[in-house]
Each structure stands twice: as C-alpha cells, then as structure tokens.
Motif scaffolding. Structure first.
Motif, PDB file in Angstrom:
ATOM      1  N   GLU A 146       0.889  -1.248  -0.004  1.00  0.00           N
ATOM      2  CA  GLU A 146      -0.013  -0.045  -0.004  1.00  0.00           C
ATOM      3  C   GLU A 146       0.762   1.173   0.115  1.00  0.00           C
ATOM      4  O   GLU A 146       0.634   2.347  -0.607  1.00  0.00           O
ATOM      5  N   ASP A 147       1.822   1.237   0.580  1.00  0.00           N
ATOM      6  CA  ASP A 147       2.802   2.298   0.619  1.00  0.00           C
ATOM      7  C   ASP A 147       3.628   2.589  -0.460  1.00  0.00           C
ATOM      8  O   ASP A 147       3.678   3.796  -0.897  1.00  0.00           O
ATOM      9  N   PHE A 148       3.974   1.560  -1.219  1.00  0.00           N
ATOM     10  CA  PHE A 148       4.461   1.607  -2.554  1.00  0.00           C
ATOM     11  C   PHE A 148       3.590   2.107  -3.613  1.00  0.00           C
ATOM     12  O   PHE A 148       4.082   2.962  -4.279  1.00  0.00           O
ATOM     13  N   ALA A 149       2.543   1.523  -3.432  1.00  0.00           N
ATOM     14  CA  ALA A 149       1.533   1.909  -4.533  1.00  0.00           C
ATOM     15  C   ALA A 149       1.322   3.533  -4.455  1.00  0.00           C
ATOM     16  O   ALA A 149       0.957   4.040  -5.284  1.00  0.00           O
ATOM     17  N   ARG A 150       1.011   4.066  -3.113  1.00  0.00           N
ATOM     18  CA  ARG A 150       0.601   5.321  -3.066  1.00  0.00           C
ATOM     19  C   ARG A 150       1.578   6.356  -3.258  1.00  0.00           C
ATOM     20  O   ARG A 150       1.276   7.373  -4.035  1.00  0.00           O
ATOM     21  N   ALA A 151       2.924   5.809  -3.051  1.00  0.00           N
ATOM     22  CA  ALA A 151       3.970   6.701  -3.652  1.00  0.00           C
ATOM     23  C   ALA A 151       3.899   6.873  -5.194  1.00  0.00           C
ATOM     24  O   ALA A 151       4.257   7.792  -5.807  1.00  0.00           O
ATOM     25  N   ALA A 152       3.981   5.669  -5.802  1.00  0.00           N
ATOM     26  CA  ALA A 152       3.770   5.492  -7.189  1.00  0.00           C
ATOM     27  C   ALA A 152       2.770   6.211  -7.849  1.00  0.00           C
ATOM     28  O   ALA A 152       2.960   7.069  -8.954  1.00  0.00           O
ATOM     29  N   PHE A 153       1.655   6.182  -7.289  1.00  0.00           N
ATOM     30  CA  PHE A 153       0.506   6.921  -7.613  1.00  0.00           C
ATOM     31  C   PHE A 153       0.586   8.492  -7.639  1.00  0.00           C
ATOM     32  O   PHE A 153       0.261   9.252  -8.569  1.00  0.00           O
ATOM     33  N   ASN A 154       1.150   9.101  -6.603  1.00  0.00           N
ATOM     34  CA  ASN A 154       1.340   9.998  -6.247  1.00  0.00           C
ATOM     35  C   ASN A 154       2.704  10.928  -7.343  1.00  0.00           C
ATOM     36  O   ASN A 154       2.325  11.933  -7.747  1.00  0.00           O
ATOM     37  N   ALA A 155       3.530   9.920  -7.558  1.00  0.00           N
ATOM     38  CA  ALA A 155       4.566  10.487  -8.583  1.00  0.00           C
ATOM     39  C   ALA A 155       3.855  10.468  -9.880  1.00  0.00           C
ATOM     40  O   ALA A 155       4.287  11.442 -10.800  1.00  0.00           O
ATOM     41  N   LEU A 156       3.058   9.540 -10.331  1.00  0.00           N
ATOM     42  CA  LEU A 156       2.276   9.408 -11.565  1.00  0.00           C
ATOM     43  C   LEU A 156       1.511  11.027 -11.795  1.00  0.00           C
ATOM     44  O   LEU A 156       1.664  11.699 -13.074  1.00  0.00           O
ATOM     45  N   ALA A 157       0.979  11.417 -10.765  1.00  0.00           N
ATOM     46  CA  ALA A 157       0.259  12.675 -10.876  1.00  0.00           C
ATOM     47  C   ALA A 157       1.057  14.040 -11.217  1.00  0.00           C
ATOM     48  O   ALA A 157       0.726  14.939 -11.779  1.00  0.00           O
ATOM     49  N   PHE A 158       2.525  13.870 -11.061  1.00  0.00           N
ATOM     50  CA  PHE A 158       3.397  14.959 -11.551  1.00  0.00           C
ATOM     51  C   PHE A 158       4.369  14.452 -12.616  1.00  0.00           C
ATOM     52  O   PHE A 158       5.299  15.085 -13.127  1.00  0.00           O
ATOM     53  N   THR A 159       3.620  13.359 -13.397  1.00  0.00           N
ATOM     54  CA  THR A 159       4.410  12.820 -14.523  1.00  0.00           C
ATOM     55  C   THR A 159       3.195  13.118 -15.595  1.00  0.00           C
ATOM     56  O   THR A 159       2.645  11.908 -16.267  1.00  0.00           O
ATOM     57  N   PRO A 160       2.940  14.336 -16.233  1.00  0.00           N
ATOM     58  CA  PRO A 160       1.947  14.333 -17.045  1.00  0.00           C
ATOM     59  C   PRO A 160       2.236  13.915 -18.480  1.00  0.00           C
ATOM     60  O   PRO A 160       3.122  13.698 -18.855  1.00  0.00           O
ATOM     61  N   ALA A 161       1.065  13.271 -19.281  1.00  0.00           N
ATOM     62  CA  ALA A 161       1.339  13.026 -20.624  1.00  0.00           C
ATOM     63  C   ALA A 161       2.001  14.154 -21.513  1.00  0.00           C
ATOM     64  O   ALA A 161       1.885  15.300 -21.225  1.00  0.00           O
ATOM     65  N   HIS A 162       2.975  13.851 -22.362  1.00  0.00           N
ATOM     66  CA  HIS A 162       3.383  14.658 -23.230  1.00  0.00           C
ATOM     67  C   HIS A 162       4.245  15.687 -22.566  1.00  0.00           C
ATOM     68  O   HIS A 162       4.535  16.729 -22.955  1.00  0.00           O
ATOM     69  N   SER A 163       4.705  15.296 -21.337  1.00  0.00           N
ATOM     70  CA  SER A 163       5.764  16.196 -20.412  1.00  0.00           C
ATOM     71  C   SER A 163       7.075  16.230 -21.497  1.00  0.00           C
ATOM     72  O   SER A 163       7.560  15.190 -21.990  1.00  0.00           O
ATOM     73  N   VAL A 164       7.874  17.370 -21.192  1.00  0.00           N
ATOM     74  CA  VAL A 164       9.263  17.496 -21.733  1.00  0.00           C
ATOM     75  C   VAL A 164      10.214  16.325 -20.931  1.00  0.00           C
ATOM     76  O   VAL A 164      11.246  16.027 -21.329  1.00  0.00           O
ATOM     77  N   ILE A 165       9.770  15.829 -19.672  1.00  0.00           N
ATOM     78  CA  ILE A 165      10.478  14.842 -19.240  1.00  0.00           C
ATOM     79  C   ILE A 165       9.620  13.803 -19.152  1.00  0.00           C
ATOM     80  O   ILE A 165       8.688  13.575 -18.158  1.00  0.00           O
ATOM     81  N   PRO A 166      10.021  12.686 -19.918  1.00  0.00           N
ATOM     82  CA  PRO A 166       9.274  11.495 -20.138  1.00  0.00           C
ATOM     83  C   PRO A 166       9.393  10.485 -19.071  1.00  0.00           C
ATOM     84  O   PRO A 166       9.052   9.332 -19.612  1.00  0.00           O
ATOM     85  N   ALA A 167       9.797  10.674 -18.019  1.00  0.00           N
ATOM     86  CA  ALA A 167      10.064   9.724 -17.021  1.00  0.00           C
ATOM     87  C   ALA A 167       9.984  10.245 -15.541  1.00  0.00           C
ATOM     88  O   ALA A 167      10.154  11.320 -15.311  1.00  0.00           O
ATOM     89  N   ALA A 168       9.858   9.522 -14.473  1.00  0.00           N
ATOM     90  CA  ALA A 168      10.087   9.848 -13.343  1.00  0.00           C
ATOM     91  C   ALA A 168      11.368   8.982 -12.847  1.00  0.00           C
ATOM     92  O   ALA A 168      11.595   7.961 -13.456  1.00  0.00           O
TER      93      ALA A 168
END
Length: 213
Positions: A10-32
């Motif tokens: 649950e802790d790992f999933a929550r952190a990955a979900f929160n990182a996804l919110a800051f990795t928008p589609a078509h971002s100039v930075i294509p990764a986290a």
C-alpha cells in the motif's frame, strides 16, 4: 540480481500513484525517477513546472544506492501491483537496471525493464530538482504581497494520496513572488510549484497590465 527489499504494498502503491500525478502525458521529461537508498527511498517526478517527491522512508537491505527511470506506464503498473498484493511487496533490482515487484502473499507481479537508454532527455534535471527542494526547505518564509499561480499545476497537489489517518492539507513555504514554492502534504510527500511569471502574464491582452487587480 544485486538488491532486493520488502515494503508494504500500500505504501509503495501510494508513492507511485503520487509520482504519476506529477508525470503528465506529453511532458518534456518523459520519466520519473525511483531513488532507493538505505537513508531514504523516494520517487521524483517533474515536468519543470511542478515537482513531486513522495517518500518511501529508509530502504533496509540494499547493498547499494540505486536510481531507476520509470515511464508513466511503469508507475501505473507499480501502483496496480502494490494495491493488489494485499500485504508486503518484494522489490528486486536486476543487474541490467530493471526491477521486479512481486507480492509476498499473493502471486501478482510487475516486471519493469531498464529504460534509461530509450528515454531521451537531460538527466541532469533530477539533481536540479533535488537541489531545489533542499534549498527551499532551508529558506525562511517571506510572503509576497501578490502571488500568481497556474490552477492546473496547483490541482496536481489535490490528487496526492496520504497515509490513512493523516491530513491531506497542503503546507506551503513562499519565499518570493517569482521563486519556487515548497509544498508538503502528509508525512511522506514533498514537492515544489513554480509560480506564474507576473511580468510575462501581464502582457496578455485578456489579462492586462494590472493583472486583474
């Protein structure tokens, strides 16, 4: 295999979900970035306008510090497996730079290949983000009279998941009208938000030179 550790799914999933919110589609930075170290593990994500760094806390059992690049699809898969494992998740770092996240109790897993060679962008952005967050965390607040924000960027922070029983309120440190803002949400999330450049925005015909005031 060079490293593995276990963490609550649950802790790992929550952190990955929160990182996804800051990795928008078509971002100039294509990764986290996933940073794993004995002192702390965390995800780090940005599109250069906002930064998100959800923490995993200390990572016990690692032989070395590891940095892995993850796509939006990778983050979504890690979120899915972390929630599905219903308990502990075993994360194994592969010698080629990939990872396997597998449920300890349930037979669910995600296999993430090494991505660095396929993702073209300036990798120096991760040090810049880390240095910025550390700098902002040291500065004393000096709240400006006027501050302009992009509501679309601010809304990302509204998507952050915090551990059960903790407050989802945002705490912000503002040091100037044109300086990045340090944002903390719950006990495990640190981020930054870039304010709107008032001089540039004021040139808009719709907005006008007085910036709507």
């Amino acid at each position: 295999m060079i490293n593995d550790f276990t963490i609550e799914g649950e802790d790992f999933a929550r952190a990955a979900f929160n990182a996804l919110a800051f990795t928008p589609a078509h971002s100039v930075i294509p990764a986290a970035m996933l940073h794993l170290g004995a002192a702390e593990g965390y995800f780090l994500a940005t599109d250069t306008y906002a930064i998100g760094r959800p923490s995993l806390g200390p990572i016990h059992g690692l032989e070395a510090t590891v940095d892995l690049e993850l796509t939006r699809a990778d983050l979504a898969e890690l979120d899915k497996v972390g929630r599905a494992c219903k308990g502990e998740l075993k994360v194994t770092i592969l010698a080629d730079g990939g990872l396997i996240a597998a449920g300890v109790q349930l037979n669910v897993q995600a296999v993430i290949p090494e991505r660095a060679s396929a993702l073209g962008y300036d990798k120096g952005v991760w040090k810049l983000c880390t240095d910025m967050l550390e700098k902002l965390d040291r500065e004393q607040p000096d709240i400006p009279e006027l501050l302009a924000l992009d509501p679309g960027l601010l809304s990302r922070f509204g998507k952050i998941k915090t551990p059960k029983g903790t407050s989802p309120m945002l705490d912000m440190r503002i040091t100037g009208h044109d300086e990045p803002i340090l944002v903390k949400c719950g006990p495990q999330f640190t981020g930054a938000l870039m304010p709107v450049d008032r001089d540039v925005a004021a040139r808009s015909t719709a907005r006008g030179g007085d910036f709507l005031w």
